[in-house]
Design an enzyme around this catalytic site. Structure first.
Site, PDB file in Angstrom:
ATOM      1  N   ARG A   1       0.815  -1.234   0.000  1.00  0.00           N
ATOM      2  CA  ARG A   1       0.000   0.000   0.000  1.00  0.00           C
ATOM      3  C   ARG A   1       0.844   1.279   0.000  1.00  0.00           C
ATOM      4  NH1 ARG A   1      -3.474  -2.978   3.559  1.00  0.00           N
ATOM      5  NH2 ARG A   1      -5.148  -3.846   2.292  1.00  0.00           N
TER       6      ARG A   1
ATOM      7  N   LYS B   1       3.920  11.609 -10.915  1.00  0.00           N
ATOM      8  CA  LYS B   1       3.086  10.802 -11.821  1.00  0.00           C
ATOM      9  C   LYS B   1       3.763   9.457 -12.032  1.00  0.00           C
ATOM     10  CE  LYS B   1       0.538  14.153 -14.578  1.00  0.00           C
ATOM     11  NZ  LYS B   1       0.323  14.712 -15.925  1.00  0.00           N
TER      12      LYS B   1
ATOM     13  N   GLU C   1      11.502  18.207 -24.608  1.00  0.00           N
ATOM     14  CA  GLU C   1      10.817  18.661 -23.388  1.00  0.00           C
ATOM     15  C   GLU C   1      11.426  19.982 -22.895  1.00  0.00           C
ATOM     16  OE1 GLU C   1       8.123  17.380 -21.915  1.00  0.00           O
ATOM     17  OE2 GLU C   1       7.986  15.333 -22.641  1.00  0.00           O
TER      18      GLU C   1
ATOM     19  N   LYS D   1       9.087  23.067 -13.262  1.00  0.00           N
ATOM     20  CA  LYS D   1       8.228  21.908 -12.954  1.00  0.00           C
ATOM     21  C   LYS D   1       7.886  21.882 -11.461  1.00  0.00           C
ATOM     22  CE  LYS D   1       6.474  17.645 -13.804  1.00  0.00           C
ATOM     23  NZ  LYS D   1       6.546  16.451 -14.598  1.00  0.00           N
TER      24      LYS D   1
ATOM     25  N   GLU E   1      -3.230  17.976 -11.365  1.00  0.00           N
ATOM     26  CA  GLU E   1      -3.608  18.438 -12.706  1.00  0.00           C
ATOM     27  C   GLU E   1      -5.070  18.847 -12.811  1.00  0.00           C
ATOM     28  OE1 GLU E   1      -1.474  16.310 -15.858  1.00  0.00           O
ATOM     29  OE2 GLU E   1      -3.259  16.645 -17.077  1.00  0.00           O
TER      30      GLU E   1
ATOM     31  N   ARG F   1      -1.193  22.522 -14.129  1.00  0.00           N
ATOM     32  CA  ARG F   1      -0.292  21.421 -14.507  1.00  0.00           C
ATOM     33  C   ARG F   1      -0.570  20.925 -15.932  1.00  0.00           C
ATOM     34  NH1 ARG F   1       1.981  16.404 -10.814  1.00  0.00           N
ATOM     35  NH2 ARG F   1       3.225  15.464 -12.471  1.00  0.00           N
TER      36      ARG F   1
ATOM     37  N   ASN G   1       1.341  19.405 -20.654  1.00  0.00           N
ATOM     38  CA  ASN G   1       0.963  18.437 -21.695  1.00  0.00           C
ATOM     39  C   ASN G   1       0.989  19.056 -23.090  1.00  0.00           C
ATOM     40  OD1 ASN G   1       0.505  16.552 -19.676  1.00  0.00           O
ATOM     41  ND2 ASN G   1      -1.575  17.324 -19.351  1.00  0.00           N
TER      42      ASN G   1
ATOM     43  N   HIS H   1       1.434  16.908 -26.124  1.00  0.00           N
ATOM     44  CA  HIS H   1       1.291  15.503 -25.725  1.00  0.00           C
ATOM     45  C   HIS H   1       0.022  14.844 -26.261  1.00  0.00           C
ATOM     46  CE1 HIS H   1       4.694  16.484 -23.254  1.00  0.00           C
ATOM     47  NE2 HIS H   1       4.739  15.288 -22.693  1.00  0.00           N
TER      48      HIS H   1
ATOM     49  N   HIS I   1       1.152  11.587 -27.745  1.00  0.00           N
ATOM     50  CA  HIS I   1       0.788  10.263 -27.216  1.00  0.00           C
ATOM     51  C   HIS I   1       0.071   9.436 -28.276  1.00  0.00           C
ATOM     52  CE1 HIS I   1       0.869  11.367 -22.628  1.00  0.00           C
ATOM     53  NE2 HIS I   1       2.067  11.211 -23.139  1.00  0.00           N
TER      54      HIS I   1
ATOM     55  N   HIS J   1       9.656   9.181 -26.928  1.00  0.00           N
ATOM     56  CA  HIS J   1       8.610  10.065 -26.398  1.00  0.00           C
ATOM     57  C   HIS J   1       8.816  11.520 -26.843  1.00  0.00           C
ATOM     58  CE1 HIS J   1       5.607  11.720 -23.763  1.00  0.00           C
ATOM     59  NE2 HIS J   1       6.511  12.446 -23.134  1.00  0.00           N
TER      60      HIS J   1
HETATM   61  N1  GLY Z   1       4.808  15.094 -17.593  1.00  0.00           N
HETATM   62  C1  GLY Z   1       3.731  15.980 -17.312  1.00  0.00           C
HETATM   63  C2  GLY Z   1       3.450  16.090 -15.858  1.00  0.00           C
HETATM   64  O1  GLY Z   1       4.211  15.609 -15.045  1.00  0.00           O
HETATM   65  O2  GLY Z   1       2.451  16.641 -15.515  1.00  0.00           O
END
Ligand code: GLY
Length: 369
Positions: A127, A149, A191, A233, A243, A247, A251, A254, A258, A271
Site C-alpha cells: 500500500r 506521476k 521537453e 516543474k 492536474e 499542470r 501536456n 502531448h 501520445h 517520447h
Molecule cells: N509530464 C507531465 C506532468 O508531469 O504533468
C-alpha cells in the site's frame, strides 16, 4: 572546468514536501548519503536497467553499503514496451522474495519509463513505500522524475493505469548524460524546448542559442537549462499536484504526441520525438483558432529542426486514427479533448471546444509542411 553548483528546488504538495537537487557528480556525492539518511537504517531497493548496473546502480549500492544501508538490486528491461503491469509484477515478486517491509526506500535509477514503472510499483507495494527518483536521461531529469506521476501503459493507451506518488527526493546528475545515447539526448531536448514555449520566453531564447552546444553535451549549457526546467516543474506541481488546472500546460504537444506513440506501438518514436510532432500540431491548431501567432509556429519548428527532432506526421497513420487514439487519452473529459495551445512563446491556454474538423484540417496541413 567542472561546474560544482548544486541547484535545489522544493516541491510542496499537500501530502509531501521534497527537494529536487540538480548538480554535476551528485550520483556519487549526494545520492548515497541522502538516500541512507532518508532510509535511517532500513533497507534500500535499487531498480535499474541491466545496461546501467555497472555504470551507476552497482557503485550506488556499494556506496550505500558504506553508509550502512543494506541494499538489494533489481533490473527491468528498457523501453516503453516494457511499461506494463507484467513488469510491475516482476518487481513485486523481487521485493517480496527479499521480504522488503514498509520502511524500505525504493530508488529508481534510469529514464522516465523506469521511473514511472518503479514509482507505480512503490506506490502500490504494501500500500505504498517511499521512492527516490535518480533520473539518468535528460527527459527524466527535466520532467518525468518530478511531480509524482507514476504508472504503466495498457494496450488501449499510454499511462492508463497509475497513481500520484510523490518521491521523497529527486537527484539529477547531468554527468549521467555523458553516455546517454544521442537520440535519447535529442528526445529530452524536446521537453526542454517545451518548457520554453509554455512558460519562459527567456529560456526559449537561451535554448535556441545553446542548442548546438547542448547537442555536444556541453555541461555549461546543459546544467542551467536542466535546473531551470526543474524549477518550473517544481513550481507548477506545487501549485497543482493532481492536474486540476495549471499542470495541464505541461501536456503541450502531448495530445497528438501520445496518439503518435500509441498508433506506432511505441516502436518508431521516442517520447520526445512524438512530443515534438505534437507541439507542431498544437501550434497549427492554435493558429487556425487565431490563438497562436504564425511566428510561434515558425520559431517552434526552427528550434525542433535545430535539435534534429521530427515535426511532420508519419504518413502511414491517418489523421482519423490519430484523433481516435487521442480521444482515449485520459486527459480527455467526457470524450472532449483538452488542447494546450501557445498564445506566445512563454504563455499558453487550454481549449476543450475545438472542432474535430479543425484538428483534421491542421493535421493535413502538418503533412504538407
Ligand atoms: N509530464 C507531465 C506532468 O508531469 O504533468
Amino acid at each position: 572546468m567542472i561546474n560544482s553548483t548544486v541547484y535545489t528546488y522544493q516541491v510542496d504538495t499537500p501530502g509531501r514536501s521534497y527537494p529536487v537537487h540538480v548538480g554535476a557528480g551528485l550520483l556519487t556525492t549526494l545520492a548515497p548519503t541522502l538516500i541512507a539518511e532518508l532510509g535511517r537504517g532500513s533497507r534500500v531497493a535499487v531498480v535499474t536497467h541491466p545496461g546501467l548496473v555497472a555504470k551507476y546502480a552497482a557503485p550506488l549500492c556499494e556506496a550505500l553499503k558504506l553508509e550502512g544501508a543494506d541494499c538489494i538490486l533489481s533490473t527491468i528491461p528498457a523501453g516503453e514496451r516494457t511499461k506494463t503491469l507484467a513488469t510491475v509484477a516482476k518487481l513485486y515478486d523481487d521485493w517480496a522474495r527479499h521480504h522488503l517491509d514498509r520502511r524500505t526506500i525504493i530508488v529508481a535509477v534510469g529514464g522516465g519509463v523506469l521511473g514511472d514503472i518503479t514509482g507505480f510499483a512503490a506506490a502500490t507495494y504494501l500500500r505504498g513505500v517511499a521512492v527516490v527518483q535518480v533520473p539518468t536521461t535528460l527527459l527524466a531529469q527535466v520532467d518525468a522524475s518530478i511531480g509524482g506521476k507514476t504508472g504503466v501503459d495498457l494496450r488501449a493507451g499510454k499511462n492508463l493505469v497509475g497513481s500520484f506518488h510523490q518521491p521523497k527526493a529527486v537527484i539529477a546528475d547531468p554527468e549521467a548524460l555523458a553516455t546517454l545515447p544521442f537520440r535519447e539526448l535529442r528526445s529530452g531536448l524536446a521537453e526542454v524546448i517545451k518548457y520554453g514555449i509554455i512558460f519562459d520566453n527567456l529560456l526559449f531564447a537561451s535554448i535556441k542559442d545553446s542548442l548546438p552546444a547542448m547537442l555536444r553535451r556541453d555541461a555549461a549549457c546543459l546544467l542551467p537549462a536542466i535546473a531551470r526546467c526543474c524549477e518550473i516543474k517544481a513550481q507548477i506541481v506545487s501549485e497543482d499536484e493532481t492536474e486540476q488546472g495549471v499542470r495541464a500546460i505541461l501536456n503541450f504537444g502531448h495530445t497528438i504526441g501520445h496518439a503518435v506513440e500509441t498508433a506506432t506501438h511505441y516502436r518508431i518514436y521516442k517520447h520526445g520525438e512524438a512530443v515534438a510532432i505534437g507541439m507542431v500540431s498544437a501550434c497549427l491548431i492554435g493558429e487556425e483558432l487565431g490563438i497562436t501567432p504564425a511566428s510561434v509556429t515558425s520559431e517552434t519548428m526552427a528550434a525542433l529542426q535545430l535539435a534534429g527532432l521530427p515535426y511532420r506526421l508519419p504518413n502511414e497513420i491517418s489523421s482519423e486514427e490519430l484523433l481516435a487514439h487521442a480521444a482515449h487519452d485520459k486527459k480527455a473529459r467526457n470524450g472532449r479533448l483538452r488542447w494546450v495551445l501557445a498564445q506566445s512563446i512563454g504563455t499558453t491556454c487550454v481549449q476543450s471546444d475545438v472542432d474535430n474538423a479543425i484538428v483534421l484540417k491542421c493535421l493535413q496541413k502538418q503533412r504538407d509542411l
